[in-house]
Design an enzyme around this catalytic site. Sequence first.
Site, mmCIF file in Angstrom:
data_model
loop_
_atom_site.group_PDB
_atom_site.id
_atom_site.type_symbol
_atom_site.label_atom_id
_atom_site.label_comp_id
_atom_site.label_asym_id
_atom_site.label_seq_id
_atom_site.Cartn_x
_atom_site.Cartn_y
_atom_site.Cartn_z
ATOM 1 N N CYS A 2 0.867 -1.182 0.000
ATOM 2 C CA CYS A 2 0.000 0.000 0.000
ATOM 3 C C CYS A 2 0.903 1.231 0.000
ATOM 4 C CB CYS A 2 -0.846 0.042 1.263
ATOM 5 S SG CYS A 2 -1.821 -1.448 1.513
ATOM 6 N N ARG A 27 1.530 1.587 -6.074
ATOM 7 C CA ARG A 27 1.615 0.608 -4.986
ATOM 8 C C ARG A 27 0.264 -0.042 -4.716
ATOM 9 N NH1 ARG A 27 6.314 1.484 -2.067
ATOM 10 N NH2 ARG A 27 5.473 0.373 -0.282
ATOM 11 N N TRP A 77 -3.662 -1.637 -1.346
ATOM 12 C CA TRP A 77 -3.604 -2.837 -2.166
ATOM 13 C C TRP A 77 -3.999 -3.971 -1.226
ATOM 14 C CZ3 TRP A 77 -0.317 -7.267 -2.995
ATOM 15 C CH2 TRP A 77 -0.489 -7.854 -4.241
ATOM 16 N N ASN A 103 0.997 -0.003 5.993
ATOM 17 C CA ASN A 103 1.394 -0.828 4.852
ATOM 18 C C ASN A 103 2.135 -2.020 5.423
ATOM 19 O OD1 ASN A 103 2.367 -1.842 2.396
ATOM 20 N ND2 ASN A 103 4.206 -0.574 2.557
ATOM 21 N N GLY A 104 1.782 -3.243 4.999
ATOM 22 C CA GLY A 104 2.455 -4.426 5.513
ATOM 23 C C GLY A 104 1.436 -5.460 5.955
ATOM 24 N N GLU A 486 11.692 -20.650 -18.638
ATOM 25 C CA GLU A 486 11.502 -19.251 -18.252
ATOM 26 C C GLU A 486 12.689 -18.396 -18.717
ATOM 27 O OE1 GLU A 486 9.085 -17.573 -17.444
ATOM 28 O OE2 GLU A 486 9.853 -15.772 -16.464
ATOM 29 N N LYS A 490 12.210 -15.231 -21.271
ATOM 30 C CA LYS A 490 12.657 -13.868 -20.942
ATOM 31 C C LYS A 490 13.573 -13.327 -22.040
ATOM 32 C CE LYS A 490 10.506 -12.766 -17.340
ATOM 33 N NZ LYS A 490 9.370 -13.412 -17.977
ATOM 34 N N GLU A 493 11.446 -12.452 -25.235
ATOM 35 C CA GLU A 493 10.546 -11.306 -25.186
ATOM 36 C C GLU A 493 11.278 -9.990 -24.926
ATOM 37 O OE1 GLU A 493 7.629 -11.426 -22.055
ATOM 38 O OE2 GLU A 493 9.031 -12.308 -20.637
ATOM 39 N N HIS A 509 17.228 -36.338 -29.056
ATOM 40 C CA HIS A 509 16.174 -36.903 -29.900
ATOM 41 C C HIS A 509 15.805 -35.952 -31.036
ATOM 42 C CE1 HIS A 509 15.805 -40.234 -27.166
ATOM 43 N NE2 HIS A 509 15.777 -39.371 -26.163
ATOM 44 N N LYS A 608 0.686 -6.199 -21.019
ATOM 45 C CA LYS A 608 0.805 -6.735 -19.658
ATOM 46 C C LYS A 608 -0.342 -7.687 -19.347
ATOM 47 C CE LYS A 608 2.680 -6.995 -15.562
ATOM 48 N NZ LYS A 608 3.824 -7.915 -15.514
HETATM 49 C C1 F6R Z 1 6.115 -13.070 -19.643
HETATM 50 C C2 F6R Z 1 4.782 -12.764 -19.175
HETATM 51 C C3 F6R Z 1 3.633 -13.485 -19.784
HETATM 52 C C4 F6R Z 1 2.541 -13.729 -18.742
HETATM 53 C C5 F6R Z 1 1.290 -14.330 -19.420
HETATM 54 C C6 F6R Z 1 0.213 -14.662 -18.414
HETATM 55 O O1 F6R Z 1 7.090 -12.317 -18.965
HETATM 56 O O2 F6R Z 1 4.606 -11.918 -18.335
HETATM 57 O O3 F6R Z 1 4.034 -14.676 -20.377
HETATM 58 O O4 F6R Z 1 3.031 -14.597 -17.776
HETATM 59 O O5 F6R Z 1 0.780 -13.432 -20.368
HETATM 60 O O6 F6R Z 1 -0.201 -13.536 -17.729
HETATM 61 P P1 F6R Z 1 -0.931 -13.661 -16.332
HETATM 62 O O7 F6R Z 1 0.029 -14.248 -15.357
HETATM 63 O O8 F6R Z 1 -1.355 -12.265 -15.984
HETATM 64 O O9 F6R Z 1 -2.115 -14.557 -16.556
#
Ligand code: F6R
Length: 613
Positions: A2, A27, A77, A103-104, A486, A490, A493, A509, A608
């Site tokens: 928060c 936040r 939050w 906050n916490g 992962e 990373k 992307e 294989h 996002k």
């Molecule tokens: C990669 C990334 C995406 C999300 C995916 C699912 O860095 O952020 O691959 O993980 O779009 O998103 P959420 O977790 O919001 O369902």
Amino acid sequence: MCGIIGVTGEADAVPLLLGGLHQLEYRGYDSAGVALVADGAIWRARAAGGTDSVAKLGELTAGAPNGHAAAIGHTRWATHGSPTEENAHPHTDCTGRLALIHNGIIENHAELRAELEASGHTLASDTDTEVMAHLIEAQMAGGASLPDATRTVLGRLRGSFSVAVISADEPDTIVAACRLTPLVLGLHDGMTLLASDIPALIGHTRRVFTLADDQLAVLTPGALTVTTLDGEPVEPVERAITWDVEAAQKGGYEDFMSKEIEEQPVAVRDTLLDRRGAGGELILDEMRLGADELRDIDKVFIVACGTSYHAALVAKYAIEHWVKLPTEVDIASEFRYRDPVLNERTLCVGVSQSGETLDTAEAMREAARLGAKVLAVSNVVDSSMARAADGVLYTRAGPEIGVASTKTHLAQILALELLGLYLAQLLGTQPAAAIDGVFDHMERLPDLVADTLRRADDVDDVAAKLTDARDFFFLGRHVGFPVALEGALKLKELAYLRAEGYPAGELKHGPIALIEPGTVVVAIATRNRLWEKMLSNVAEVRSRGATMVLLAEDGDEETAAAADHVLWVPPTDPLLSPVVGVVPLQQLAYRLARLHGHDPDRPRNLAKTVTVE
Ligand code: F6R
């Protein structure tokens, strides 16, 4: 996470508070509120309204009284208690003469609430925060001053807090303190300020001080005194501020992604807070699914996309090992369109940072239609998945702004592994001592992640040597396999480089045909149970001329001998090792993105939150 702000000695406090709350909205913004002392009483306004909370609060405070007295504001939050007006801060005591923001997470809130209720207090919210207001009320009723009462109460708390309290009985004073969550203080021309973070202060003062853990500050107009919680005087540490507001929102980091990578120890710690009862047993209270419902399950299905899918894959290894329940993991967009076999004895877990990803939400809906019990693991409180599911387990990573998930990924792994341990406890598949042992390892993870982050320069050196590389393979086995996936995601992307994540044993294989001099192979070679086999796989690709980057545990010279470059990580329980192991891979992708001139906060073609199929 928060945001809090406070000021004393400013005639026009409310606009200052609202401006600060806007700066702190990153936040969280489930609700917002302010309280101030006016005419010998507390005046308070609160608004719950998602992204509009602070704007709504602006309307509610249009006729607010003013003066030079103490005033505090909060943007929330939600963790304990849904994002309603009743749960919005500031919280007051029974008399309404005291108001408090926090906050916490207060871990022992349940026992303190029971104690307060038994002694006649009436609590108006579901939050962990409100207990503090009533405990301070009780101390002040016994004759203590606001600072002394606050000091005594904080000594009784377990968990994390940055807190600010005002009282109608001491109209100019704000008492503030923190433990494990940040608090900054500011001084300017007869007024004294506090906030969770520098952006909220920067428009008003450049004289900023940081409060350390377990220190308590008393703010009066133009003055500031700091003591330890034991009352020992402390000289506050002044920070030189050279940032403008935009830079300050990033906490001095170049971008949100590097800030969020650095926040990972806190995300891990917060996800673990408040998960054990007085007897050491795991409690996942917020989950809503009762023990009886869960005792019945004979299969777990986890659905997710992208980075969240990789967290789910880690959890599969842990749940099958600890709980001995068949655990399937599926990419949400595939799950929806096949004929998955599940029924009322299946627990379907949907994992999503945003809690809004359409494919995952629809997969969960399909699971519910087939009769499964559905649990959401979400970072956003009251997200649509959290609302639609039978139960929810929140990761507590705080808002994530960088498009690529980092801190929420670590928190997801932890939350899912906590679920696994909880099921093991419930179904009796692991002795209590074994569960305790794993939890103890989990509690050490924030330090291990922090230790790993401190080695960023070593990762930068490796990245600098790989700037010309175009083809990457990431190899792992066992829980190292999702870490490899992962790491590859990373790099794709953020740095727009071709990167394949593969289970190392599968390489021969087919894909090994692609290995040639110039190919970079990043192998997760930490000491899980397949480590020796991993080293054989490493030898297979090394002999074909690949450049080898090995993720190895501190001191493991045998692994290092097979590498051109080593990314060192501290050892931990193998099933928890992805929480540490993924960190240098995030840093590697970040650094390569920067070296190639790309903005890590806004990778091309990505969003996002993905609310389309
Ligand atoms: C990669 C990334 C995406 C999300 C995916 C699912 O860095 O952020 O691959 O993980 O779009 O998103 P959420 O977790 O919001 O369902």
